[in-house]
Motif scaffolding. Sequence first.
Motif, short mmCIF file in Angstrom:
data_model
loop_
_atom_site.label_atom_id
_atom_site.label_comp_id
_atom_site.label_asym_id
_atom_site.label_seq_id
_atom_site.Cartn_x
_atom_site.Cartn_y
_atom_site.Cartn_z
N LEU A 191 30.61 32.78 33.79
CA LEU A 191 29.58 32.37 32.83
C LEU A 191 30.11 32.49 31.39
CD1 LEU A 191 26.39 31.81 32.91
CD2 LEU A 191 26.21 34.13 32.15
N MET A 197 31.07 36.63 38.69
CA MET A 197 30.22 35.51 38.27
C MET A 197 29.93 35.56 36.77
SD MET A 197 29.26 33.27 40.49
CE MET A 197 29.32 33.03 42.22
N GLY A 198 29.64 36.76 36.28
CA GLY A 198 29.38 36.93 34.85
C GLY A 198 30.57 36.50 34.02
N VAL A 199 31.75 36.77 34.58
CA VAL A 199 32.99 36.39 33.88
C VAL A 199 33.08 34.87 33.79
CG1 VAL A 199 35.50 36.48 33.99
CG2 VAL A 199 34.16 38.47 34.63
N GLU A 233 34.80 40.67 38.96
CA GLU A 233 33.40 40.40 38.61
C GLU A 233 32.99 41.10 37.31
OE1 GLU A 233 31.01 38.49 40.30
OE2 GLU A 233 32.75 37.74 41.39
N SER A 260 25.45 38.88 41.94
CA SER A 260 26.76 38.92 42.59
C SER A 260 27.47 40.24 42.27
CB SER A 260 27.62 37.74 42.17
OG SER A 260 28.02 37.88 40.84
N LEU A 289 32.50 42.38 33.56
CA LEU A 289 32.55 41.72 32.24
C LEU A 289 33.43 42.53 31.30
CD1 LEU A 289 28.80 40.75 31.76
CD2 LEU A 289 30.68 39.24 32.30
N LEU A 295 38.26 38.24 30.51
CA LEU A 295 37.95 37.05 29.71
C LEU A 295 39.20 36.34 29.23
CD1 LEU A 295 34.95 38.13 27.48
CD2 LEU A 295 34.97 36.36 29.20
N SER A 320 24.72 35.76 38.40
CA SER A 320 25.87 36.57 37.97
C SER A 320 25.58 38.04 38.18
CB SER A 320 26.15 36.33 36.49
OG SER A 320 26.32 34.99 36.26
#
Lengths: 126, 231
Positions: B5, B1-3, A118, A21, A120, A125, A18
Amino acid sequence: MKRVIICAVLLAVAISLSCYSYYKVTEVEKGIQERMEAFTQPLSEKDKETLGMRADELESYWDQQESRLIHFVRHSHLDVITTGVARLPELARGGEFGEFSAEVANIKRQIEHIIDNERLTFTNLV
Amino acid sequence: MGVILLRTIVLYTLIIFALRVMGKRQIGELQASELVVTILVSNIATLSIEDMNVPILVSVLPIFTLMACEVGASVLTMKSNTMRKIITGNPCIIIRDGMIDQRVMSELRWSTEDLVDQLRIANIFDVGEVSCAIVETSGKLSVFKKFESREATAGMLKIPIENECDSPSMIVISDGKFVPDAFNFCNIKQEWAEQELKKQNLTVGDVFLMTLNRRAQYYLCVKNKKGGAKK
């Protein structure tokens, strides 16, 4: 205990992937931005040859990077950039500067969109 | 990708929560967390199979994460009573001393038909035979019968125990091949089986299945539907 260790390792791999990427996409975005900034001067001077050469440089850079990004970015997102980047040299040599600028803006938007996906963030979310 | 996860972890927690709220009726035989993993893994796995636009890592990463979550949850339930209660819940006593606990039934949202249905699955056709019944965390009903309804055992009837009568039968020949470990378990030599087969004009290659116990009692099934023999 063996299973716990395997899972811990796999989770570490997943987290590393993660992070990698996100790092890779950001790095590619910086590379593209740098090459696009080099368009500014020939565009203002309407210098077709230099603009064409710099567009070629961007295309070969993108071709190298795309083969890495393809492992973790949706292929349809990358296809938009590939198509746009492929059009740039011909647009520059044909002297279609308006269309060239529009295509550059489109590519920028698309790469920003990939990075946004990508990131966070809470918006991603929900 | 973190999302992906984080989304996987969020979804995992949410589905467990939803199943815990829905109760044991929806779970069936699996534990809540196992059911979540089963549903999610099967769906995630199809993502990159169905859509070639999706990189394989997009499926692999959430599956790794789910696997880690599941093992993590099982370790937590093993180590901590509180976590066990939160993740898998508690077994509920639905019949206590022969009396149906209606409060528990309404908590589980079980109708009388559901209870009788589960008892029938446990081979009990009269609620009056039950001393105690527990709804396990998997949703299954475990039943303890009243003394007068229990099957008589050899111990109750004081039947003398023969030597090796507790020995289960083991597969000693499977699809034409000997299983040496099974002979060791039965304390019988492989040569004995070869002699027995010879008496019936058979070789090991002719046998589809042979089971044997420590009292040298065996069941034999010959290949090509020639029939079975029991000794």
